[in-house]
Design an enzyme around this catalytic site. Structure first.
Site, PDB file in Angstrom:
ATOM      1  N   LYS A  84       0.867  -1.182   0.000  1.00 31.83           N
ATOM      2  CA  LYS A  84       0.000   0.000   0.000  1.00 31.83           C
ATOM      3  C   LYS A  84       0.903   1.230   0.000  1.00 31.83           C
ATOM      4  O   LYS A  84       1.923   1.252   0.710  1.00 31.83           O
ATOM      5  CB  LYS A  84      -0.883  -0.043   1.248  1.00 31.83           C
ATOM      6  CG  LYS A  84      -1.897   1.056   1.388  1.00 31.83           C
ATOM      7  CD  LYS A  84      -2.747   0.815   2.651  1.00 31.83           C
ATOM      8  CE  LYS A  84      -3.837   1.845   2.824  1.00 31.83           C
ATOM      9  NZ  LYS A  84      -4.694   1.546   4.003  1.00 31.83           N
ATOM     10  N   SER A 159      -9.427   1.206   3.312  1.00 39.72           N
ATOM     11  CA  SER A 159      -8.669   2.041   2.406  1.00 39.72           C
ATOM     12  C   SER A 159      -7.579   1.308   1.624  1.00 39.72           C
ATOM     13  O   SER A 159      -6.997   1.889   0.709  1.00 39.72           O
ATOM     14  CB  SER A 159      -8.008   3.171   3.199  1.00 39.72           C
ATOM     15  OG  SER A 159      -7.083   2.642   4.152  1.00 39.72           O
ATOM     16  N   SER A 183      -9.568  -1.224   7.390  1.00 40.44           N
ATOM     17  CA  SER A 183      -9.032  -1.042   6.035  1.00 40.44           C
ATOM     18  C   SER A 183      -8.215  -2.203   5.501  1.00 40.44           C
ATOM     19  O   SER A 183      -7.799  -2.182   4.341  1.00 40.44           O
ATOM     20  CB  SER A 183      -8.184   0.230   5.981  1.00 40.44           C
ATOM     21  OG  SER A 183      -8.978   1.371   6.158  1.00 40.44           O
TER      22      SER A 183
END
Lengths: 472, 71
Positions: A84, A159, A183
């Site tokens: 990420k 996310s 997330s």
């Protein structure tokens, strides 16, 4: 080294690791297969922000030489993974999905980045995410939102949006996500993969861009439970750069799975029906039905189900949100005041609300946190794990997406960010329209082996992982 | 001119809150943000409605009970 045939991108970490260790598969060929897969699919999935083709192949050649010389490091050696884009990578742009950090190039790796590289992992690139790990798919940021491989018209959840899409579509064998309210488990659930956030303090947050110091967690997202165990084993443990990390020894999670031989006989599973299964709780009926079936499967495997009541669950969403936005505003205040227009609309609005919350709001939220932790401790005197749906809904469509949907209604994942307890999401089937559903297992502090054990037994009994997205 | 009562704080109160926080928002931005603020205000209202007695603050996670046998 020998070269195997097609579909290398659908091997699990465990499968590939065995081939790599036996020198029946080259890390270079494996890495090339994933780079080809990314090249062929990223225009549709938008999961990668930065692709590190040359560096990945160079690292793969090093891994190949090491393995050929008999220096096999372990289950992550030669395994292509991705991060990420809020995990710092030395010399490589780390944007947090924001125009604000569009040119930010860290000088140092995050501890977790370094640990995966030291374990021999091959970094393929950096993944899309909701801006600064908050909000939802926002078309006003520089990067197109990632799309769900099970249906490109649907969101991935977030996310860790790119992490979910990349693992589910076979663009990488595992990815790291981060999680403040769900997330990791959220996109894992909506993309039909496994995601775990360990106990707060089990995995270092050093070098990972902050959303909420006291609720942020880092963790792996993979195709199988065993793969998650391998990745977590590589990143967990004390880190002098993160004073909140625990010095407790890190068990061999993957070996523990095999030792237990999928046996969950005698395990007591707590089911907080009053909150997670309430008829008026706003959860999708297909989701609830799938997880009810999951509970039956677990009972059939020898677990004992016990209904439990945790009254303060109904306040958790509020406490999680207030703490998250208050801490996020504190972290981003300077940029929010001087470069507001460089934030996407969704995150700018939410961060500004963080600035409007009061000290009293924050203190009340922290008191609720204490109350909730105490009630959880009492609950875990009676049960070994809790099992719940991971998400209230399957993946929403982009068209007509309600950006406030994450503010309304309960969160099934936030309780374990507020409490810091370990929780994992594992695939639990599909809706009639083919969208994935996730089952969540949460456990006692530092009992990652316990939640792995239950998740693994369920996964092996149901084998939802045999189904891959129809995408390409 | 609408006679309906604005939900939550008034726009003028909201403007003062934003100024105090140093957010430097335009009138249009304030008007756009206020509905979302009102939505979040439901969370803060919940927190202030609970009788927490003498409950202390949790702050960051700290295990209040012995580690699991596996740890």
């Amino acid at each position: 080294m020998a070269t195997t045939n097609a579909d290398l991108h659908y091997l699990t970490i465990s499968q590939a690791g065995a081939l790599l260790q036996r020198q029946e598969l080259s890390p270079v060929e494996l890495t090339r297969a994933f780079l080809n897969r990314i090249e062929a699919t990223n225009d549709q999935l938008h999961s990668f922000i930065t692709i590190l083709s040359e560096q990945a192949l160079a690292d793969a050649r090093v891994a190949e030489a090491e393995i050929l010389q008999g220096h096999y490091k372990g289950p992550m050696h030669g395994i292509p993974f991705a991060l990420k884009d809020l995990y710092d990578t030395a010399g490589i742009r780390t944007t947090s999905g924001s125009q604000v950090d569009i040119d930010r190039v860290p000088a140092e790796d995050a501890t977790t980045t370094a640990r995966l590289k030291n374990a021999g992992g091959i970094l393929l690139g950096k993944l899309a995410m909701h801006e600064y790990a908050l909000g939802g798919p926002d078309f006003t940021t520089p990067f197109a939102p990632a799309r769900n491989p099970w249906n490109l018209d649907h969101i991935t959840g977030g996310s860790s949006s790119g992490s979910g899409a990349a693992v589910a579509s076979g663009q990488c064998m595992g990815a790291l996500g981060s999680c403040t309210g769900g997330s990791i488990r959220g996109p894992a659930s909506l993309c039909g993969i496994v995601g775990i956030k360990a106990t707060y303090g089990r995995v270092s947050r050093a070098g990972v861009v902050t959303l909420s110091w006291s609720q942020d967690h880092c963790g792996p997202m993979t195709w199988t439970v065993e793969d998650a165990a391998h990745m977590l084993g590589a990143i967990a443990g004390y880190d002098p750069r993160d004073p909140t990390t625990s010095a407790a020894p890190v068990p061999n999670y993957a070996a523990g799975l095999k030792q237990d031989n999928q046996n969950i006989r005698g395990v007591t599973i707590g089911v907080p029906r009053h909150f997670f299964f309430a008829a008026d709780g706003g959860a999708n009926p297909e989701t609830l039905a799938a997880v009810e079936k999951g509970l039956t499967v677990l009972e059939g495997l020898g677990a004992h189900l016990e209904e439990v009541t945790i009254p303060s669950l109904e306040y958790v969403r509020a406490a999680n949100t207030v703490i998250m936005l208050s801490e996020a505003f504190a972290f981003h205040e300077k940029n929010l005041k001087s470069r507001a227009n460089e934030f996407g609309e969704m995150v700018r609005a939410r961060f500004r609300i963080g600035g409007l919350l009061t000290a009293s709001d924050y203190v009340q939220a922290q008191r609720v946190r204490k109350l909730f932790n105490r009630e959880l401790a009492q609950t875990f005197q009676k049960v070994d794990v809790l099992v719940t749906p991971t998400m209230t809904q399957p993946a929403a469509a982009f068209e007509g997406y309600d950006a406030t949907s994450t503010v309304r209604g309960p969160s099934f994942t936030a309780p374990f960010n507020l409490s810091g307890l370990p929780a994992i999401s594992v695939p639990a089937g599909f809706t009639a329209s083919g969208l994935p559903i996730g089952l969540q297992v949460a456990g006692k502090p530092f009992d990652e082996p316990g939640i792995f054990r239950v998740a693994y037994a369920y996964e092996q009994a149901t084998r939802w992982f045999d189904q891959r997205p129809p995408f390409m | 001119m609408s006679s309906a009562k604005e939900p939550g704080v008034s726009l003028e109160e909201f403007r003062l809150m934003a100024e105090r926080a140093g957010l430097g928002m335009t009138t249009q931005e304030l008007e756009d943000l206020k509905p979302l603020y009102d939505l979040y205000a439901q969370h803060t209202e919940i927190l202030h409605s609970i009788d927490l007695g003498a409950e202390e603050m949790g702050m960051t996670f700290h295990p209040d009970w012995p580690p699991a046998p596996h740890a």
